[in-house]
Design a protein around this motif. Structure first.
Motif, short mmCIF file in Angstrom:
data_model
loop_
_atom_site.label_atom_id
_atom_site.label_comp_id
_atom_site.label_asym_id
_atom_site.label_seq_id
_atom_site.Cartn_x
_atom_site.Cartn_y
_atom_site.Cartn_z
N VAL A 219 0.96 -1.29 -0.13
CA VAL A 219 0.11 -0.37 0.17
C VAL A 219 1.14 1.51 -0.14
O VAL A 219 1.80 1.84 0.61
N ASN B 64 -9.46 -5.35 -6.16
CA ASN B 64 -9.09 -3.58 -6.72
C ASN B 64 -10.21 -2.66 -5.69
O ASN B 64 -9.99 -1.54 -5.29
N ALA B 65 -11.02 -3.31 -5.81
CA ALA B 65 -12.31 -2.04 -5.29
C ALA B 65 -12.44 -2.29 -3.34
O ALA B 65 -12.81 -1.66 -2.40
N SER B 66 -11.23 -3.26 -2.94
CA SER B 66 -11.22 -3.60 -1.74
C SER B 66 -10.28 -4.03 -0.98
O SER B 66 -9.96 -4.78 -0.53
N TYR B 67 -9.31 -3.21 -2.18
CA TYR B 67 -7.44 -4.04 -1.32
C TYR B 67 -6.72 -3.89 0.54
O TYR B 67 -6.74 -4.18 0.92
N ARG B 68 -7.63 -2.30 0.70
CA ARG B 68 -7.40 -1.38 1.61
C ARG B 68 -8.27 -2.53 3.30
O ARG B 68 -7.58 -2.23 4.27
N THR B 69 -9.06 -2.84 2.22
CA THR B 69 -10.13 -3.50 3.58
C THR B 69 -10.84 -4.52 3.99
O THR B 69 -10.03 -5.04 3.10
#
Lengths: 407, 407
Positions: free
Chosen positions: A124, A402-407
């Motif tokens: 990230v 990719n819509a939820s890479y960090r979550t």
């Protein structure tokens, strides 16, 4: 899929960056990821002649600055430390001093000069490195735990598989080995992307020749892949040659130079294709071969435009031989061409000839697209320029990842 | 979302291409689509001064050649015939003669000179037009059945809604009306995409001024939207001015020229935003405002790069304030910039200031991204160049729509 041999090259089973003589590599979990390995290292018994290519993104991440600094200072590396889970990019002054600290920690731990250590990071963007975890991790590295499989796992992010290989060739009667490992798998586009590539060799070669070879070959391999058109802040390919094979020093004048180039090209191209095939959410490897362009530069631009088209990529995912999208992409590449001379084939099925659709069988074309490896051939019949680019299909899973890479 | 008035402009409820005086429009089903309307027409009681802008794709579809031919021949149009369901692109000599035949059929049917008719097509590429259906359809057009709603429906493909508006302004004490309708919704990228735009006005204006105005305004509106980076073979915006408002002839010297430009810009920008918002599978309109760039050209390139990034688009779909992807896109735009001066905001939430992340609230940023209209503001603090680009998020439905467009 990978041939056992390609003429003078011998493929090494389960080969990787630790395969060439005098190289060790490993990986461990230091806590940047929830539980997967996230800290990898490479170590050479001897200082290795080294070079690297870096992202063209204006925001180059901190570790790239540090690795450049090491290589510029004598063109030698003896160790590389790399973390996944955090890119250390857009992290300002603190990020830069952390990257330097990471170099020093590893150099001290394995008793190397700081200038002989490269640093790479992926993950990230915009989050400071938790240096306590990095420090603890580096402290627990043991060179005797060398295990290339762990290294390959420690460098990946959303990759679904590790990527590695090694080949061998004879030079001056000595066995020379080239090994490599890489990670993808999103933000992959020409001119380097969030891809890290590590290539090691025991070849004996001078620094200028090594540098020339990597740049030339990268332009035909790593820079010819695209997953989503996004060029990352962290892309790096680093190449180390420690001379342990004891061949006579390689340069363009050496009679076996073409053999070495063939080996380095093969390793780079295979790693590049593995990255493209494992693009986020991908189900297929797409290869676009362009011939008959005005020149190679033009052919490169056209092949990359086709393999990067979201509409081509979704059509291939849907096994829809919608060649109009391929022709359309050729048309908006901005390259010089005569529409009435353009021909397109899917594998060996000619679907568009000299500007006009053929009477190909839609069912046959659809069956061809069901394969895992799809080749699109474009002939512009307007010159001698040619190029090949690689990419993948665009799927639901790309969006999901990719819509939820960090979550 | 659309203001009732914008200074001198009055918004017309349910306005469209048939709103300006002397214009009629309609649509019907001729059988190119399964059952939806697929053949639209515009008719002006008087020959209208006309101009158009076309795709930059090297493979320009046959109808574009025909429309260019009509406009070049006297800069007048009195009618436009348009079909959806078939792009008549990459269809060779037969496609071209079919497009000319389509022009003649409509011209004869409504008693116009062929040179006063424009032809537009949109839909699948590479399939010949079924001329029997086109002919039957044109034969059944009745000018007295004028109905702009049917026209708007007849021109769409994967659009989920029709796109139209009209505004009015006072010029020389006369009410001048500008109406527009458009279709998107995939293969949309700067420099025209599979988008068709139709703008009609009863303004009295000379041909050179009309041409100048459309080109200038298109560069700031229709050419600043992207859905998927694919530039189609068929994109066209056609503008007709029939003079029925009886104002004094407009040109750059006319004191009310800025009022007319404001109206034409407003109609173009609203249509462009409607196209972006209705991008295939989109759930949000994304607006990227770039300031402080070296010049406007550079600002345009940066804003388009951000709004076109698959990683930015998926993050917005996932309401993930992953600003690193925005910064990364700025970095690979290839434009000159100083990373240490760059600032980024999501709406009014500053997330990155002069090269360093702020201590913004992730939850607040996530809430902001849940809105239907997302504004990304980028300041490069390095010049006076500025630009705005529009796009949409990248969703599962984009993949779904495009993996099975033809099946």
């Amino acid at each position: 899929m990978i041939p056992e041999k390609t003429e003078a090259l011998k493929y090494v089973n389960e080969g990787s960056v630790g395969t060439p003589k005098g190289f060790q590599s490993g990986g461990l979990h230091c806590g940047l990821k929830y539980k997967n390995l996230d800290l990898g290292w490479i170590y050479s018994e001897y200082p290795a002649v080294a070079t690297a290519v870096f992202t063209t993104n204006a925001f180059q991440a901190a570790p790239l600055v540090v690795t450049k600094d090491s290589i510029q200072n004598g063109h030698l590396l003896q160790g590389v430390i790399v973390n996944s889970g955090n890119a250390n990019a857009c992290t300002g002054e603190k990020g830069l001093s952390d990257a330097y600290a990471m170099r020093k920690l590893f150099a001290d731990h394995v008793h190397l000069s700081e200038n002989h250590v490269g640093v790479l990071s992926t993950g990230v963007i915009g989050v400071q490195l938790p240096m306590d975890k990095i420090e603890q991790g580096i402290e627990s590295i043991k060179l005797e735990d060398s295990d290339a499989g762990s290294f390959e796992k420690a460098i990946i992010t959303t990759d679904t598989m590790t990527k590695h290989l090694a080949v061998q060739m004879e030079i001056d009667g000595k066995t020379v080995t080239i090994g490599g490992a890489a990670k993808g798998s999103g933000m992959i586009h020409p001119n380097m992307a969030t891809m890290l590539g590590f290539i090691t060799t025991d070849a004996n070669i001078d620094a200028a020749s090594l540098d020339f070879a990597l740049k030339e070959i990268t332009n035909q391999t790593f820079n010819m892949i695209t997953v989503d058109g996004d060029t990352s802040t962290n892309d790096t390919v680093v190449l180390m040659a420690n001379g342990a094979a004891q061949n006579k020093v390689l340069s363009k004048e050496h009679p076996e130079w073409p053999t070495f180039i063939k080996g380095l090209t093969y390793v780079s191209e295979q790693l590049a294709k593995k990255i493209a095939r494992d693009g986020e959410g991908a189900t297929k490897l797409v290869e676009v071969q362009v011939t008959g362009a005005k020149d190679d530069t033009s052919a490169k631009a056209i092949s990359k435009t086709i393999v990067g088209s979201s509409l081509v990529k979704t059509a291939i995912y849907g096994t829809d031989p919608n060649w109009g999208r391929i022709v359309c992409a050729i048309g908006y590449s901005g390259e010089p061409l005569d529409p009435s001379k353009v021909s397109v084939a899917l594998g060996d099925i000619s679907i568009f000839e000299k500007g006009t659709p053929t009477s190909y069988s839609d069912a046959e074309a659809k069956t061809y697209l069901e394969q895992e490896n799809v080749v699109i051939k474009v002939d512009l019949a307007d010159g001698t320029g040619k190029a090949t680019a690689w990419g993948c299909d665009l799927t639901y899973d790309y969006v999901k990842i990719n819509a939820s890479y960090r979550t």
